[in-house]
Design a protein around this motif. Structure first.
Motif, short mmCIF file in Angstrom:
data_model
loop_
_atom_site.label_atom_id
_atom_site.label_comp_id
_atom_site.label_asym_id
_atom_site.label_seq_id
_atom_site.Cartn_x
_atom_site.Cartn_y
_atom_site.Cartn_z
N TYR A 59 0.83 -1.17 -0.01
CA TYR A 59 0.07 -0.09 0.06
C TYR A 59 0.90 1.25 0.05
CZ TYR A 59 -3.00 -3.54 1.67
OH TYR A 59 -3.85 -4.87 1.88
N ARG A 60 0.41 2.31 -0.67
CA ARG A 60 1.32 3.43 -0.95
C ARG A 60 0.11 4.49 -0.09
NH1 ARG A 60 4.26 5.42 -6.13
NH2 ARG A 60 5.36 3.53 -5.19
N VAL A 61 0.94 5.25 1.03
CA VAL A 61 0.20 6.21 1.46
C VAL A 61 0.93 7.49 1.31
CG1 VAL A 61 -0.59 7.29 3.80
CG2 VAL A 61 -0.52 4.56 3.34
N THR A 62 0.17 8.60 0.84
CA THR A 62 0.92 9.90 0.71
C THR A 62 0.62 10.67 2.01
OG1 THR A 62 0.69 9.80 -1.42
CG2 THR A 62 1.15 11.79 -0.76
N LEU A 63 1.50 11.29 2.34
CA LEU A 63 1.28 12.26 3.76
C LEU A 63 1.42 13.68 3.01
CD1 LEU A 63 1.01 12.41 6.73
CD2 LEU A 63 3.42 12.57 6.86
N LEU A 64 0.17 14.47 3.06
CA LEU A 64 0.45 15.97 2.78
C LEU A 64 0.22 16.63 3.82
CD1 LEU A 64 0.24 17.89 0.25
CD2 LEU A 64 -1.88 17.33 0.19
N THR A 82 -1.02 7.05 -7.53
CA THR A 82 -0.44 5.57 -7.23
C THR A 82 -0.52 5.41 -5.71
OG1 THR A 82 1.74 6.50 -6.91
CG2 THR A 82 1.15 5.45 -9.10
N SER A 83 -1.36 6.26 -5.21
CA SER A 83 -1.70 5.93 -3.77
C SER A 83 -2.92 5.39 -3.27
CB SER A 83 -1.44 7.40 -2.87
OG SER A 83 -0.15 7.60 -2.97
N GLU A 84 -3.16 4.70 -2.31
CA GLU A 84 -4.15 4.16 -1.93
C GLU A 84 -4.72 5.03 -0.88
OE1 GLU A 84 -2.62 0.99 -3.83
OE2 GLU A 84 -1.62 1.76 -2.22
N LEU A 85 -4.10 5.76 -0.29
CA LEU A 85 -4.40 6.62 0.95
C LEU A 85 -3.75 8.13 0.79
CD1 LEU A 85 -6.07 7.24 3.73
CD2 LEU A 85 -4.37 5.91 4.78
N ASN A 112 -7.48 10.16 -8.72
CA ASN A 112 -7.44 9.00 -8.25
C ASN A 112 -9.01 8.86 -7.74
OD1 ASN A 112 -7.70 6.17 -7.17
ND2 ASN A 112 -5.66 6.52 -6.32
N PRO A 113 -10.01 8.22 -8.37
CA PRO A 113 -11.41 8.28 -7.67
C PRO A 113 -11.45 7.42 -6.77
CG PRO A 113 -11.46 7.94 -10.13
CD PRO A 113 -10.03 8.06 -9.61
#
Length: 152
Positions: A59-64, A82-85, A112-113
């Motif tokens: 799983y790829r998680v982007t922290l913003l 490319t992120s799931e979360l 990414n819907p």
């Protein structure tokens, strides 16, 4: 992390703007994963370079962070594609920064819907339980899938 008893290893990239799968593979020789259910790989750099490299993650998680601005999904769409979360962090600062969760959510979902979005703050604890439950659910799903594969 080590100070609180978490097994951690720093991967030095030698000036490269991201971690690559080979670096992870080499690092695994130096860390004991016995009994590990969850391995975090924190990639380095910006929202551009890391998005192009598959590290073998489930799983790829982007922290913003709210302090970075809500325009990032439009500027760096591949990271969000490319992120799931997406974790919107530092939500406690929302009253003080020009950032709206609605705008970043709209833009991220245009790219990414299926991306999940959570708002968190380590200062006041907002969303931390939800984030931990997401992680626990993903570990459970992986274990169940592994068991089903063994049965077949």
């Amino acid at each position: 992390m080590r100070e609180v008893g978490i097994n951690a290893l720093q991967i030095v990239t030698g000036g490269v703007c991201h971690i690559e799968a080979q670096m992870i593979l080499q690092a695994l020789d130096h860390i004991d994963l016995t009994g590990t259910d969850l391995l975090f790989i924190e990639n380095v750099g910006n929202l551009l370079c890391p998005s192009a490299f598959d590290l073998g993650e489930d799983y790829r998680v982007t922290l913003l962070a709210t302090t970075e601005g809500d325009d990032k999904p439009k500027k760096y769409p591949r990271m969000f594609l490319t992120s799931e979360l997406m974790l919107v962090s530092k939500s406690d600062l929302l009253p003080y920064v020009p950032f709206t969760v609605e705008a970043v959510t709209k833009d991220a979902r245009e790219v990414n819907p299926n991306i999940e979005i959570m708002t968190i703050s380590t200062t006041n604890g907002e969303g931390i339980d939800e984030w931990c439950n997401w992680l626990k659910d993903k570990v459970k799903q992986k274990k169940e899938a592994r068991l089903q594969a063994e049965v077949k």
